[in-house]
Design a protein around this motif. Sequence first.
Motif, PDB file in Angstrom:
ATOM      1  N   UNK A   1     -33.621 -15.316 -17.467  1.00  0.00           N
ATOM      2  CA  UNK A   1     -32.258 -15.759 -17.748  1.00  0.00           C
ATOM      3  C   UNK A   1     -31.300 -15.057 -16.802  1.00  0.00           C
ATOM      4  N   UNK A   2     -30.388 -15.823 -16.252  1.00  0.00           N
ATOM      5  CA  UNK A   2     -29.359 -15.254 -15.383  1.00  0.00           C
ATOM      6  C   UNK A   2     -27.991 -15.575 -15.954  1.00  0.00           C
TER       7      UNK A   2
ATOM      8  N   UNK B   1     -19.018 -24.628 -20.985  1.00  0.00           N
ATOM      9  CA  UNK B   1     -19.418 -24.438 -19.586  1.00  0.00           C
ATOM     10  C   UNK B   1     -19.282 -25.772 -18.869  1.00  0.00           C
ATOM     11  N   UNK B   2     -18.617 -25.763 -17.713  1.00  0.00           N
ATOM     12  CA  UNK B   2     -18.449 -26.985 -16.934  1.00  0.00           C
ATOM     13  C   UNK B   2     -19.081 -26.858 -15.563  1.00  0.00           C
TER      14      UNK B   2
ATOM     15  N   UNK C   1     -24.189 -15.471 -11.391  1.00  0.00           N
ATOM     16  CA  UNK C   1     -24.319 -16.722 -10.647  1.00  0.00           C
ATOM     17  C   UNK C   1     -23.237 -17.717 -11.052  1.00  0.00           C
ATOM     18  N   UNK C   2     -21.990 -17.366 -10.903  1.00  0.00           N
ATOM     19  CA  UNK C   2     -20.890 -18.197 -11.388  1.00  0.00           C
ATOM     20  C   UNK C   2     -20.495 -19.327 -10.437  1.00  0.00           C
ATOM     21  N   UNK C   3     -20.906 -19.272  -9.176  1.00  0.00           N
ATOM     22  CA  UNK C   3     -20.493 -20.303  -8.218  1.00  0.00           C
ATOM     23  C   UNK C   3     -20.942 -21.689  -8.688  1.00  0.00           C
ATOM     24  N   UNK C   4     -19.996 -22.633  -8.675  1.00  0.00           N
ATOM     25  CA  UNK C   4     -20.309 -23.992  -9.076  1.00  0.00           C
ATOM     26  C   UNK C   4     -20.111 -24.262 -10.556  1.00  0.00           C
TER      27      UNK C   4
ATOM     28  N   UNK D   1     -22.890 -17.409 -21.307  1.00  0.00           N
ATOM     29  CA  UNK D   1     -23.651 -18.545 -20.821  1.00  0.00           C
ATOM     30  C   UNK D   1     -24.688 -18.062 -19.817  1.00  0.00           C
ATOM     31  N   UNK D   2     -25.946 -18.494 -20.044  1.00  0.00           N
ATOM     32  CA  UNK D   2     -27.050 -18.179 -19.154  1.00  0.00           C
ATOM     33  C   UNK D   2     -27.703 -19.470 -18.690  1.00  0.00           C
ATOM     34  N   UNK D   3     -28.392 -19.386 -17.546  1.00  0.00           N
ATOM     35  CA  UNK D   3     -29.311 -20.450 -17.187  1.00  0.00           C
ATOM     36  C   UNK D   3     -30.701 -19.855 -17.053  1.00  0.00           C
TER      37      UNK D   3
END
Lengths: 114, 114
Positions: free
Chosen positions: B43-44, B76-77, B60-63, B34-36
């Motif tokens: 893309x991260x 992804x939640x 960047x997994x926080x949250x 999963x990227x944003x």
Amino acid sequence: AQSVAQPEDQVNVAEGNPLTVKCTYSVSGNPYLFWYVQYPNRGLQFLLKYITGDNLVKGSYGFEAEFNKSQTSFHLKKPSALVSDSALYFCAVRDYNYGQNFVFGPGTRLSVLP
Amino acid sequence: DADVTQTPRNRITKTGKRIMLECSQTKGHDRMYWYRQDPGLGLRLIYYSFDVKDINKGEISDGYSVSRQAQAKFSLSLESAIPNQTALYFCATRDPRASTDTQYFGPGTRLTVL
């Protein structure tokens, strides 16, 4: 740590002219280098990759990229641009010796003007 | 790429709501990502999974949290959405044994948190 830079946010070129989209990278080990293209409302699509061998790599849609180890660059090129090449282009690197994940550059928007 | 699908394609939600983005693939790949994507940042990586029992945090997994329900599904939640999670989210798969050794991306989910 791995990193990828794409120094140009935007590249404009006239149709029929050659195009270059620049990419430089930083890795600790041997680089695996990739170019992806993103068309509007679509996911990223693979264009080409360099792992080893010939420094000039040929890919999809007439694109090619030149690997330069001394300059740590992997510039994307095409001899004659098409309007349909207009899209967002991402360079990515994977450091084979230090992990299996990809690190992407910030992207360069290519606009080919008719 | 129709082999990797994401639902929903667009979602608008409010701060504090729990949101789930779903990804399914028919490529038979073990590895999913999963990227944003944010403008100017490329893309991260948020999370990645090498198989059903192997899930790892990305840059960047926080949250965020994820669930790998099966080889073909990776969700992804956002437990409590906040406005700076407004972004374009991509799911990707990869088969490291394949000669192309590339990632295959879904079409993306555009998430807006008000």
